[in-house]
Design a protein around this motif. Structure first.
Motif, PDB file in Angstrom:
ATOM      1  N   TYR A   1     -17.458  -3.287  12.511  1.00 37.09           N
ATOM      2  CA  TYR A   1     -17.541  -1.960  11.895  1.00 37.09           C
ATOM      3  C   TYR A   1     -16.726  -0.920  12.662  1.00 37.09           C
ATOM      4  CZ  TYR A   1     -19.628   2.405  10.157  1.00 37.09           C
ATOM      5  OH  TYR A   1     -19.827   3.662   9.656  1.00 37.09           O
ATOM      6  N   PRO A   2     -16.782  -0.856  14.014  1.00 40.75           N
ATOM      7  CA  PRO A   2     -15.896   0.090  14.718  1.00 40.75           C
ATOM      8  C   PRO A   2     -14.418  -0.158  14.412  1.00 40.75           C
ATOM      9  CG  PRO A   2     -17.607  -0.705  16.192  1.00 40.75           C
ATOM     10  CD  PRO A   2     -17.704  -1.532  14.945  1.00 40.75           C
ATOM     11  N   THR A   3     -14.043  -1.428  14.230  1.00 45.36           N
ATOM     12  CA  THR A   3     -12.643  -1.733  13.882  1.00 45.36           C
ATOM     13  C   THR A   3     -12.298  -1.163  12.515  1.00 45.36           C
ATOM     14  OG1 THR A   3     -12.781  -3.783  15.163  1.00 45.36           O
ATOM     15  CG2 THR A   3     -10.946  -3.582  13.615  1.00 45.36           C
ATOM     16  N   ALA A   4     -13.209  -1.271  11.568  1.00 41.00           N
ATOM     17  CA  ALA A   4     -12.976  -0.700  10.240  1.00 41.00           C
ATOM     18  C   ALA A   4     -12.796   0.808  10.338  1.00 41.00           C
ATOM     19  CB  ALA A   4     -14.141  -1.045   9.316  1.00 41.00           C
ATOM     20  N   ARG A   5     -13.612   1.458  11.144  1.00 40.68           N
ATOM     21  CA  ARG A   5     -13.499   2.914  11.299  1.00 40.68           C
ATOM     22  C   ARG A   5     -12.193   3.304  11.984  1.00 40.68           C
ATOM     23  NH1 ARG A   5     -19.101   5.593  13.232  1.00 40.68           N
ATOM     24  NH2 ARG A   5     -17.606   7.283  13.517  1.00 40.68           N
ATOM     25  N   GLU A   6     -11.806   2.545  13.004  1.00 40.56           N
ATOM     26  CA  GLU A   6     -10.560   2.865  13.702  1.00 40.56           C
ATOM     27  C   GLU A   6      -9.356   2.601  12.798  1.00 40.56           C
ATOM     28  OE1 GLU A   6      -7.714   3.854  16.690  1.00 40.56           O
ATOM     29  OE2 GLU A   6      -9.735   4.497  16.164  1.00 40.56           O
ATOM     30  N   THR A   7      -9.413   1.564  11.986  1.00 41.05           N
ATOM     31  CA  THR A   7      -8.330   1.291  11.034  1.00 41.05           C
ATOM     32  C   THR A   7      -8.161   2.457  10.063  1.00 41.05           C
ATOM     33  OG1 THR A   7      -8.681  -1.099  11.187  1.00 41.05           O
ATOM     34  CG2 THR A   7      -7.542  -0.286   9.228  1.00 41.05           C
ATOM     35  N   ALA A   8      -9.274   2.958   9.545  1.00 42.68           N
ATOM     36  CA  ALA A   8      -9.203   4.097   8.622  1.00 42.68           C
ATOM     37  C   ALA A   8      -8.587   5.308   9.294  1.00 42.68           C
ATOM     38  CB  ALA A   8     -10.601   4.425   8.106  1.00 42.68           C
ATOM     39  N   LEU A   9      -8.978   5.562  10.532  1.00 41.65           N
ATOM     40  CA  LEU A   9      -8.432   6.722  11.244  1.00 41.65           C
ATOM     41  C   LEU A   9      -6.932   6.577  11.461  1.00 41.65           C
ATOM     42  CD1 LEU A   9      -8.747   9.378  12.776  1.00 41.65           C
ATOM     43  CD2 LEU A   9      -9.374   8.053  14.810  1.00 41.65           C
ATOM     44  N   LYS A  10      -6.484   5.388  11.836  1.00 42.62           N
ATOM     45  CA  LYS A  10      -5.051   5.195  12.071  1.00 42.62           C
ATOM     46  C   LYS A  10      -4.249   5.412  10.796  1.00 42.62           C
ATOM     47  CE  LYS A  10      -4.920   4.896  16.254  1.00 42.62           C
ATOM     48  NZ  LYS A  10      -5.953   5.910  16.154  1.00 42.62           N
ATOM     49  N   LEU A  11      -4.774   4.970   9.666  1.00 39.69           N
ATOM     50  CA  LEU A  11      -4.072   5.175   8.396  1.00 39.69           C
ATOM     51  C   LEU A  11      -4.021   6.658   8.033  1.00 39.69           C
ATOM     52  CD1 LEU A  11      -5.594   2.161   6.470  1.00 39.69           C
ATOM     53  CD2 LEU A  11      -3.188   2.413   7.120  1.00 39.69           C
ATOM     54  N   MET A  12      -5.104   7.371   8.295  1.00 35.93           N
ATOM     55  CA  MET A  12      -5.110   8.810   7.999  1.00 35.93           C
ATOM     56  C   MET A  12      -4.175   9.568   8.929  1.00 35.93           C
ATOM     57  SD  MET A  12      -9.068   9.665   6.954  1.00 35.93           S
ATOM     58  CE  MET A  12      -9.884   8.818   8.310  1.00 35.93           C
TER      59      MET A  12
ATOM     60  N   TYR B   1       0.815  -1.220   0.000  1.00 35.26           N
ATOM     61  CA  TYR B   1       0.000   0.000   0.000  1.00 35.26           C
ATOM     62  C   TYR B   1       0.850   1.272   0.000  1.00 35.26           C
ATOM     63  CZ  TYR B   1      -3.111  -3.687   1.498  1.00 35.26           C
ATOM     64  OH  TYR B   1      -3.800  -4.861   1.565  1.00 35.26           O
ATOM     65  N   ARG B   2       2.119   1.124  -0.253  1.00 35.23           N
ATOM     66  CA  ARG B   2       3.014   2.287  -0.150  1.00 35.23           C
ATOM     67  C   ARG B   2       2.609   3.414  -1.089  1.00 35.23           C
ATOM     68  NH1 ARG B   2       9.611   2.342  -1.082  1.00 35.23           N
ATOM     69  NH2 ARG B   2       9.890   4.556  -0.606  1.00 35.23           N
ATOM     70  N   PHE B   3       2.136   3.076  -2.264  1.00 38.69           N
ATOM     71  CA  PHE B   3       1.819   4.111  -3.250  1.00 38.69           C
ATOM     72  C   PHE B   3       0.312   4.290  -3.441  1.00 38.69           C
ATOM     73  CE2 PHE B   3       6.048   2.434  -4.388  1.00 38.69           C
ATOM     74  CZ  PHE B   3       6.778   3.594  -4.212  1.00 38.69           C
ATOM     75  N   ALA B   4      -0.459   3.784  -2.521  1.00 32.05           N
ATOM     76  CA  ALA B   4      -1.916   3.949  -2.613  1.00 32.05           C
ATOM     77  C   ALA B   4      -2.282   5.422  -2.474  1.00 32.05           C
ATOM     78  CB  ALA B   4      -2.605   3.137  -1.529  1.00 32.05           C
ATOM     79  N   ALA B   5      -3.266   5.857  -3.252  1.00 35.78           N
ATOM     80  CA  ALA B   5      -3.745   7.238  -3.167  1.00 35.78           C
ATOM     81  C   ALA B   5      -4.962   7.362  -2.264  1.00 35.78           C
ATOM     82  CB  ALA B   5      -4.090   7.758  -4.564  1.00 35.78           C
ATOM     83  N   GLN B   6      -5.698   6.273  -2.111  1.00 34.16           N
ATOM     84  CA  GLN B   6      -6.844   6.231  -1.206  1.00 34.16           C
ATOM     85  C   GLN B   6      -7.119   4.786  -0.850  1.00 34.16           C
ATOM     86  OE1 GLN B   6     -10.459   7.634  -3.080  1.00 34.16           O
ATOM     87  NE2 GLN B   6      -9.765   6.935  -5.086  1.00 34.16           N
ATOM     88  N   LEU B   7      -7.953   4.584   0.177  1.00 33.16           N
ATOM     89  CA  LEU B   7      -8.191   3.236   0.665  1.00 33.16           C
ATOM     90  C   LEU B   7      -9.572   3.188   1.302  1.00 33.16           C
ATOM     91  CD1 LEU B   7      -5.582   0.990   2.362  1.00 33.16           C
ATOM     92  CD2 LEU B   7      -7.740   1.349   3.560  1.00 33.16           C
ATOM     93  N   VAL B   8     -10.176   2.011   1.306  1.00 28.41           N
ATOM     94  CA  VAL B   8     -11.493   1.804   1.914  1.00 28.41           C
ATOM     95  C   VAL B   8     -11.381   0.717   2.975  1.00 28.41           C
ATOM     96  CG1 VAL B   8     -13.838   0.925   1.490  1.00 28.41           C
ATOM     97  CG2 VAL B   8     -12.798   2.551  -0.109  1.00 28.41           C
ATOM     98  N   THR B   9     -12.069   0.904   4.096  1.00 27.00           N
ATOM     99  CA  THR B   9     -12.178  -0.145   5.109  1.00 27.00           C
ATOM    100  C   THR B   9     -13.649  -0.467   5.320  1.00 27.00           C
ATOM    101  OG1 THR B   9     -12.301   1.381   7.001  1.00 27.00           O
ATOM    102  CG2 THR B   9     -10.104   0.702   6.264  1.00 27.00           C
ATOM    103  N   THR B  10     -13.915  -1.712   5.702  1.00 29.71           N
ATOM    104  CA  THR B  10     -15.312  -2.119   5.841  1.00 29.71           C
ATOM    105  C   THR B  10     -15.452  -3.276   6.816  1.00 29.71           C
ATOM    106  OG1 THR B  10     -17.310  -2.787   4.612  1.00 29.71           O
ATOM    107  CG2 THR B  10     -15.208  -3.699   3.851  1.00 29.71           C
ATOM    108  N   GLY B  11     -16.614  -3.395   7.427  1.00 29.59           N
ATOM    109  CA  GLY B  11     -16.936  -4.478   8.355  1.00 29.59           C
ATOM    110  C   GLY B  11     -18.398  -4.377   8.743  1.00 29.59           C
ATOM    111  N   ARG B  12     -18.935  -5.426   9.355  1.00 30.54           N
ATOM    112  CA  ARG B  12     -20.322  -5.434   9.810  1.00 30.54           C
ATOM    113  C   ARG B  12     -20.368  -5.711  11.310  1.00 30.54           C
ATOM    114  NH1 ARG B  12     -24.677  -6.442   6.296  1.00 30.54           N
ATOM    115  NH2 ARG B  12     -25.936  -6.013   8.162  1.00 30.54           N
ATOM    116  N   GLY B  13     -21.376  -5.148  11.984  1.00 33.36           N
ATOM    117  CA  GLY B  13     -21.579  -5.419  13.401  1.00 33.36           C
ATOM    118  C   GLY B  13     -20.398  -4.979  14.236  1.00 33.36           C
ATOM    119  N   TYR B  14     -19.931  -5.863  15.104  1.00 37.28           N
ATOM    120  CA  TYR B  14     -18.815  -5.531  15.990  1.00 37.28           C
ATOM    121  C   TYR B  14     -17.548  -5.163  15.214  1.00 37.28           C
ATOM    122  CZ  TYR B  14     -21.546  -7.649  19.816  1.00 37.28           C
ATOM    123  OH  TYR B  14     -22.518  -7.947  20.743  1.00 37.28           O
TER     124      TYR B  14
END
Length: 352
Positions: A217-228, A202-215
Motif C-alpha cells: 500500500y505505501p508503494t501504491a501511494r508513492e506511485t500516485a505521488l510520483k505521477l502527480m 498512459y500518455r493521454f490518461a486524464a486520471q489514474l488509480v493505484t492500489t495495493g495491500r499491506g506492505y
C-alpha cells in the motif's frame, strides 16, 4: 531524475556497509533498552509513505501499536500528548520542515524517545531528536524524491529488524544475507525496459488509480505521488480493501489502474480486487512478484504486467517502486513535461 533512479542499487549497498549498518544497529539497541510500548511516526510527502511502511513493519514484526502523527495537532493546535513510553520517529529527506522538528521537540519534552531518520544528519530534525539514523543517500538532483525514498525504506527496515533482534541491534545472519541480495536484484529490475515501454499507454490518461495491500500500500501511494509530481496526472491511491468499499465504482476502461501485488498475504488479498477490476473492464497494470495479469484481464482488454523477483514481502517495496519510478519519468517525458523541475515545487518544503 534518471540519474537518481539509477543510483539506488548502489545506495542499498552503501547503507548495508558496516560504517552505516553499525550506527543503525546502535540506535536499534538504544530503542531495545528503552522498551517503548508504542511507536509514532511523523513525516510529510514521500517520507510519509516510508513512515507508513515502517508502521506496518512495527506492528507486524515487533507487535507494537504504531501510527502516523498529525503534526498540526501539535504545531497549530498546541496539543501536548502524553508520550511517556513512546518511540517517536521523524522521517524526512531534508530534515528541514519546521513542523516535523517541532513534533520531535515536543515529543522529547513529553518523555518520548525520539529518532530522526534523514539524509541530512545536521538538520533541524536531527538536532531535535535524541538519536539519528543517516540514510546516506547522497545528493539528490531531482525535485521528485526517488533514491532518498528507497534509502528511507531500507534504513527503517534495518532499524525495525535490529530492534526485533534485541541485544546489540545487529541483524541476524539470515536477515543480513537476504538484504545483501537486494542491490543485485535492484540492478536487475532497473535493467528491465518494460516500465518505460509502457509509458505511451498512459500518455493521454486524464486520471489514474493505484492500489495495493499491506506492505504494497505505501508503494501504491508513492506511485500516485510520483505521477502527480512529474506528469501532473491526477492519481488516487487506495488500499485494495478500501477500493472495494466504494471507489471501485469509478473503475472503467478509461481509468487506468496500477496494482502492486506481492507474493505473500498482501498479494493474495489482492486477487479478488484484480478480479473485480477485470469485471469492470479496467485498464490494469500489475507490478510485483505476484503480477499475474490474467487475474485482472477482461475478455477484450488484456492486463499488462511487470513481474519482479520473488522476495519476502517485507523487502518487496524496495523493488516494487523502481519500475513505478521509471514509468513516472518516462510518462512525464512522453507528455512533454520536465520531471526534473515540476512546476510549483521545491526540493525542501517547509510547513508549520
Amino acid at each position: 531524475m534518471a540519474a537518481d533512479i539509477a543510483e539506488q542499487p548502489g545506495g542499498y549497498a552503501r547503507l548495508l556497509q558496516r560504517d552505516h549498518a553499525g550506527p543503525i544497529a546502535e540506535v536499534a539497541a538504544a530503542i531495545v533498552r528503552r522498551q517503548p510500548r508504542h511507536v509514532v511516526f511523523t513525516a510529510r510527502g514521500t517520507s510519509d509513505h516510508a513512515a507508513l511502511y515502517a508502521a506496518y513493519l512495527t506492528e507486524i514484526r515487533l507487535g507494537l501499536p504504531a501510527g502516523l502523527a498529525s503534526p498540526s495537532a501539535i504545531t497549530l493546535f498546541g496539543a501536548r500528548p502524553d508520550l511517556r513510553d513512546a518511540l517517536v520517529v521523524g522521517v524526512s529527506q531534508s530534515g528541514g520542515s519546521p513542523d516535523l522538528a517541532e513534533v520531535l521537540r515536543v515529543a522529547r519534552d513529553q518523555g518520548a524517545l525520539t529518532v530522526a531518520v534523514t539524509n541530512t544528519p545536521d538538520s533541524a530534525l536531527a538536532t531535535a531528536a535524541e538519536l539519528t539514523v543517516d540514510i546516506a543517500a547522497g545528493h539528490e538532483r531531482a525535485v521528485a524524491a526517488t533514491k532518498t525514498y528507497t534509502a528511507q525504506l531500507l534504513a527503517l527496515l534495518m532499524l525495525v529488524e535490529g530492534v526485533r533482534a534485541g541485544g546489540d541491534g545487529a541483524l541476524p545472519a539470515a536477515e543480513r544475507a537476504a538484504l545483501d541480495a537486494l542491490p543485485g536484484l535492484a540492478e536487475r529490475v532497473l535493467a528491465d525496459p518494460t516500465a518505460t515501454d509502457l509509458a505511451p499507454r498512459y500518455r493521454f490518461a486524464a486520471q489514474l488509480v493505484t492500489t495495493g495491500r499491506g506492505y504494497a500500500y505505501p508503494t501504491a501511494r508513492e506511485t500516485a505521488l510520483k505521477l502527480m509530481e512529474t506528469s501532473y496526472l491526477p492519481a488516487l491511491a487506495f488500499s485494495g480493501a478500501d477500493l472495494l468499499h466504494g471507489p471501485l465504482a469509478m473503475a472503467d476502461p478509461d481509468v487506468p489502474v496500477i496494482a502492486v501485488v506481492g507474493s505473500g498475504p498482501g498479494g493474495a488479498a489482492m486477487r479478488d480486487v484484480l478480479r473485480r477490476l477485470g469485471e469492470r473492464r479496467a485498464d490494469v497494470l500489475v507490478i510485483g512478484a505476484g503480477a499475474d495479469p490474467a487475474g485482472a484481464a477482461a475478455a477484450d482488454r488484456p492486463a499488462a504486467a511487470i513481474t519482479l523477483p520473488d522476495v519476502d514481502e517485507r523487502y518487496a517495496p524496495l523493488l516494487d517502486i523502481l519500475p513505478a519510478q521509471r514509468l513516472a519519468l518516462a510518462l512525464a517525458v512522453a507528455r512533454g513535461e520536465d520531471p526534473d523541475a515540476p512546476r510549483g515545487l521545491a526540493k525542501v518544503t517547509a510547513t508549520r
